[in-house]
Design an enzyme around this catalytic site. Structure first.
Site, PDB file in Angstrom:
ATOM      1  N   GLU A  27      59.616  63.435 130.883  1.00  0.00           N
ATOM      2  CA  GLU A  27      58.898  64.707 130.775  1.00  0.00           C
ATOM      3  C   GLU A  27      59.391  65.711 131.823  1.00  0.00           C
ATOM      4  OE1 GLU A  27      54.536  64.655 130.235  1.00  0.00           O
ATOM      5  OE2 GLU A  27      54.454  66.034 131.934  1.00  0.00           O
ATOM      6  N   THR A  58      56.595  70.401 129.135  1.00  0.00           N
ATOM      7  CA  THR A  58      55.175  70.755 129.263  1.00  0.00           C
ATOM      8  C   THR A  58      54.932  72.217 128.910  1.00  0.00           C
ATOM      9  OG1 THR A  58      55.333  71.345 131.592  1.00  0.00           O
ATOM     10  CG2 THR A  58      54.834  69.047 131.093  1.00  0.00           C
ATOM     11  N   HIS A  87      55.035  70.280 124.314  1.00  0.00           N
ATOM     12  CA  HIS A  87      53.600  70.176 124.558  1.00  0.00           C
ATOM     13  C   HIS A  87      52.986  71.525 124.165  1.00  0.00           C
ATOM     14  CE1 HIS A  87      53.957  66.969 127.997  1.00  0.00           C
ATOM     15  NE2 HIS A  87      54.947  66.845 127.132  1.00  0.00           N
ATOM     16  N   GLY A 118      44.278  71.038 127.553  1.00  0.00           N
ATOM     17  CA  GLY A 118      44.636  71.901 128.687  1.00  0.00           C
ATOM     18  C   GLY A 118      43.463  72.027 129.646  1.00  0.00           C
ATOM     19  N   ASP A 119      43.758  72.507 130.849  1.00  0.00           N
ATOM     20  CA  ASP A 119      42.696  72.681 131.863  1.00  0.00           C
ATOM     21  C   ASP A 119      42.315  74.152 131.941  1.00  0.00           C
ATOM     22  OD1 ASP A 119      42.461  69.992 132.816  1.00  0.00           O
ATOM     23  OD2 ASP A 119      44.492  70.246 133.631  1.00  0.00           O
ATOM     24  N   ALA A 134      41.413  69.236 122.286  1.00  0.00           N
ATOM     25  CA  ALA A 134      42.679  68.832 121.664  1.00  0.00           C
ATOM     26  C   ALA A 134      42.486  68.372 120.218  1.00  0.00           C
ATOM     27  CB  ALA A 134      43.321  67.720 122.488  1.00  0.00           C
ATOM     28  N   LYS A 174      39.665  62.298 118.185  1.00  0.00           N
ATOM     29  CA  LYS A 174      40.966  62.991 118.251  1.00  0.00           C
ATOM     30  C   LYS A 174      42.019  62.238 117.435  1.00  0.00           C
ATOM     31  CE  LYS A 174      42.998  63.256 122.463  1.00  0.00           C
ATOM     32  NZ  LYS A 174      43.200  63.840 123.807  1.00  0.00           N
TER      33      LYS A 174
HETATM   34  P1  FAD Z   1      40.816  66.793 125.259  1.00  0.00           P
HETATM   35  O1  FAD Z   1      41.194  65.686 124.363  1.00  0.00           O
HETATM   36  O2  FAD Z   1      40.313  68.056 124.633  1.00  0.00           O
HETATM   37  O3  FAD Z   1      39.722  66.227 126.282  1.00  0.00           O
HETATM   38  C1  FAD Z   1      39.283  66.999 127.409  1.00  0.00           C
HETATM   39  C2  FAD Z   1      37.882  66.553 127.824  1.00  0.00           C
HETATM   40  O4  FAD Z   1      36.942  66.937 126.830  1.00  0.00           O
HETATM   41  C3  FAD Z   1      37.707  65.044 127.983  1.00  0.00           C
HETATM   42  O5  FAD Z   1      36.771  64.847 129.010  1.00  0.00           O
HETATM   43  C4  FAD Z   1      37.118  64.603 126.651  1.00  0.00           C
HETATM   44  O6  FAD Z   1      36.331  63.435 126.772  1.00  0.00           O
HETATM   45  C5  FAD Z   1      36.297  65.812 126.255  1.00  0.00           C
HETATM   46  N1  FAD Z   1      36.294  66.077 124.823  1.00  0.00           N
HETATM   47  C6  FAD Z   1      37.343  65.936 123.958  1.00  0.00           C
HETATM   48  N2  FAD Z   1      36.993  66.334 122.734  1.00  0.00           N
HETATM   49  C7  FAD Z   1      35.721  66.738 122.799  1.00  0.00           C
HETATM   50  C8  FAD Z   1      34.823  67.285 121.846  1.00  0.00           C
HETATM   51  N3  FAD Z   1      35.196  67.509 120.584  1.00  0.00           N
HETATM   52  N4  FAD Z   1      33.557  67.608 122.273  1.00  0.00           N
HETATM   53  C9  FAD Z   1      33.179  67.418 123.553  1.00  0.00           C
HETATM   54  N5  FAD Z   1      34.009  66.908 124.502  1.00  0.00           N
HETATM   55  C10 FAD Z   1      35.261  66.583 124.127  1.00  0.00           C
HETATM   56  N6  FAD Z   1      48.219  70.131 130.614  1.00  0.00           N
HETATM   57  C11 FAD Z   1      48.858  71.303 130.375  1.00  0.00           C
HETATM   58  O7  FAD Z   1      48.282  72.383 130.660  1.00  0.00           O
HETATM   59  N7  FAD Z   1      50.135  71.340 129.866  1.00  0.00           N
HETATM   60  C12 FAD Z   1      50.801  70.215 129.541  1.00  0.00           C
HETATM   61  O8  FAD Z   1      51.938  70.263 129.059  1.00  0.00           O
HETATM   62  C13 FAD Z   1      50.165  68.946 129.741  1.00  0.00           C
HETATM   63  N8  FAD Z   1      50.766  67.793 129.397  1.00  0.00           N
HETATM   64  C14 FAD Z   1      50.080  66.592 129.514  1.00  0.00           C
HETATM   65  C15 FAD Z   1      50.690  65.423 129.075  1.00  0.00           C
HETATM   66  C16 FAD Z   1      50.010  64.211 129.174  1.00  0.00           C
HETATM   67  C17 FAD Z   1      50.673  62.965 128.659  1.00  0.00           C
HETATM   68  C18 FAD Z   1      48.714  64.156 129.754  1.00  0.00           C
HETATM   69  C19 FAD Z   1      47.986  62.858 129.901  1.00  0.00           C
HETATM   70  C20 FAD Z   1      48.113  65.325 130.203  1.00  0.00           C
HETATM   71  C21 FAD Z   1      48.772  66.562 130.082  1.00  0.00           C
HETATM   72  N9  FAD Z   1      48.185  67.754 130.489  1.00  0.00           N
HETATM   73  C22 FAD Z   1      48.837  68.957 130.293  1.00  0.00           C
HETATM   74  C23 FAD Z   1      46.878  67.764 131.138  1.00  0.00           C
HETATM   75  C24 FAD Z   1      45.735  67.959 130.121  1.00  0.00           C
HETATM   76  O9  FAD Z   1      45.828  69.199 129.469  1.00  0.00           O
HETATM   77  C25 FAD Z   1      44.447  67.854 130.896  1.00  0.00           C
HETATM   78  O10 FAD Z   1      44.262  66.546 131.373  1.00  0.00           O
HETATM   79  C26 FAD Z   1      43.204  68.346 130.187  1.00  0.00           C
HETATM   80  O11 FAD Z   1      42.132  68.367 131.122  1.00  0.00           O
HETATM   81  C27 FAD Z   1      42.735  67.471 129.015  1.00  0.00           C
HETATM   82  O12 FAD Z   1      43.612  67.486 127.986  1.00  0.00           O
HETATM   83  P2  FAD Z   1      43.348  66.574 126.689  1.00  0.00           P
HETATM   84  O13 FAD Z   1      44.426  66.924 125.751  1.00  0.00           O
HETATM   85  O14 FAD Z   1      43.132  65.192 127.072  1.00  0.00           O
HETATM   86  O15 FAD Z   1      41.974  67.259 126.199  1.00  0.00           O
END
Ligand code: FAD
Length: 294
Positions: A27, A58, A87, A118-119, A134, A174
Site C-alpha cells: 500500500e 490510499t 481506495h 474514512g475518518d 462504507a 458491509k
Molecule cells: P465503516 O465500515 O463505515 O465503519 C466505521 C465505523 O462505523 C465502525 O465503528 C463501524 O462499526 C461503524 N459502522 C459501520 N457501518 C455502520 C452503519 N451502517 N451504522 C452504524 N455504524 C456503522 N482512510 C482513508 O481516509 N483513506 C484510505 O485510503 C484508507 N485506507 C484504509 C485501508 C485499510 C486496509 C484500513 C483498515 C483502513 C483504511 N483507512 C483509510 C482508514 C478508515 O477509513 C478508517 O479506519 C475509518 O475510521 C473507518 O473506515 P471503514 O471503511 O472501516 O468504515
C-alpha cells in the site's frame, strides 16, 4: 498475477488462493510534493522486482487526494505494469463525484477498489447526499459497476464502535452488500487476528480476510500511527522498541524481525496473503518480503 489489471478476485471469493500461494500487496499513499512523486515511483519500481500481486493507493483524508489517487493507480498499472487498486472513502465527496471517479477508473481498466468509510475531520460538513458508512459506498459501487470490491476490518475493533459485537454486526452488513475481500487494520499481535477471524467466520463472513502488516520504521512514526488507529503495541514489542528507539536503524531491525515473524506465522496458519503498509518506503517491506520467500 499475469497481466497487469484484471480482478483480484472472482465473484466466488476464492481468487486469493487462485495462484495456489499467498497473495502479496503493497500500500502506498499519494505524496504531497513533486519530489515525493519521484520517490514514490522509485519505491514502486524497487518493490516491483519482488513481484507483488497488486499495489493499492490510499485516498487522502477528506477526499483531498482524489485526483492524485486516480492518477497514481492508473500510472502504476499502465506504465509500471502492476495491478493497482484505488481506495475510495465516503468523506468529502458527493455520490456524483464518486461516480465520476469510478467511471474514470473503469475507463482506465482499474478493476479493484477498496470501499472505505474514512475518518470525519472534527469540523466536517458532509456534502449533499454523501455516504456515511462504507457499506453504503460498497452498495453504491456494486449497484452500478463491476469492480471487485475490498473493504476494511479491525481485529482489535474499530475505535468508534460501541462494542466488538456491534462492529462485527456492521461488518457483516458491509460484506453482505457485495464485498469480495477484507483487509485488516495493522496489528502487532497475531492472536488478535486469529481471534477476530474465528469470530468473523462464526458470524457467517466467508470472504478472505487479509492481514495488514506494517513493518515499524521508526518509533516516533509507529507511536503516532498506533495512537491514530488505536492499535495496541504488545508489551514485548514495546520493551524492545524502548531499548532502541533513539536509533532509527536499530528500530528498523526490530520492526523487520517482528513483522517477519508475524507474517511467517500468519502464512503458516493459512492467511490468504499479506497486505503491507509501506509508508511509501521500500527497505523494511523488502526485507520482510525477502525473508518470507526464503
Ligand atoms: P465503516 O465500515 O463505515 O465503519 C466505521 C465505523 O462505523 C465502525 O465503528 C463501524 O462499526 C461503524 N459502522 C459501520 N457501518 C455502520 C452503519 N451502517 N451504522 C452504524 N455504524 C456503522 N482512510 C482513508 O481516509 N483513506 C484510505 O485510503 C484508507 N485506507 C484504509 C485501508 C485499510 C486496509 C484500513 C483498515 C483502513 C483504511 N483507512 C483509510 C482508514 C478508515 O477509513 C478508517 O479506519 C475509518 O475510521 C473507518 O473506515 P471503514 O471503511 O472501516 O468504515
Amino acid at each position: 498475477m499475469g497481466r497487469p489489471g484484471g480482478r483480484l478476485l472472482a465473484m466466488r471469493n476464492d481468487a486469493y488462493y487462485r495462484a495456489g500461494r499467498p497473495v502479496f500487496s503493497f500500500e502506498f499513499s499519494p505524496p504531497k510534493t513533486d519530489a515525493g512523486f519521484t520517490s514514490l515511483y522509485r519505491t514502486v519500481e524497487e518493490l516491483k522486482l519482488l513481484g507483488p500481486d497488486f499495489v493499492s493507493v490510499t485516498w487522502g483524508a477528506g477526499g483531498s487526494t482524489r485526483r492524485k489517487t486516480v492518477e497514481i493507480v492508473i500510472q502504476i498499472q499502465q506504465e509500471i505494469g502492476i495491478t493497482a487498486m484505488a481506495h475510495l472513502s465516503c468523506i468529502g465527496s458527493t455520490p456524483d463525484q464518486l461516480a465520476e471517479t469510478l467511471a474514470r477508473l473503469e475507463g482506465a481498466r482499474i478493476e479493484n477498489v477498496l470501499a472505505l468509510g474514512g475518518d470525519r475531520p472534527p469540523d466536517y460538513v458532509a456534502p449533499p447526499g454523501a455516504f456515511t458508512y462504507a457499506n453504503e459506498l460498497a452498495a453504491f459501487i456494486r449497484s452500478r459497476w463491476g469492480f471487485c470490491i475490498g473493504a476494511a476490518c479491525y481485529p482489535e475493533t474499530h475505535q468508534l464502535a460501541p462494542s466488538p459485537e456491534a462492529d462485527l454486526a456492521n461488518l457483516v452488513r458491509k460484506v453482505k452488500t457485495g464485498v469480495d475481500f477484507l483487509i485488516t487494520q495493522l496489528f502487532f499481535d497475531n492472536a488478535d487476528y486469529f481471534a477476530f477471524l474465528a469470530r468473523a467466520r462464526a458470524a457467517g463472513i466467508s470472504v478472505p480476510i487479509v492481514p495488514g502488516i506494517m513493518p515499524i520504521i521508526s518509533a516516533a512514526n509507529i507511536r503516532r500511527i498506533t495512537a491514530l488507529c488505536a492499535a495496541r503495541i504488545p508489551a514485548e514489542l514495546e520493551a524492545r522498541l524502548r531499548r532502541v528507539e533513539h536509533d532509527d536503524a536499530l528500530t528498523l531491525e526490530v520492526g523487520v524481525e517482528w513483522a517477519t515473524r508475524q507474517c511467517q506465522e500468519l502464512l503458516d496458519r493459512g492467511a490468504p496473503g499479506i497486505h503491507f503498509y509501506t509508508m511509501n518506503k521500500s527497505p523494511a517491506t523488502r526485507r520482510v518480503f525477502e525473508s518470507l520467500r526464503r
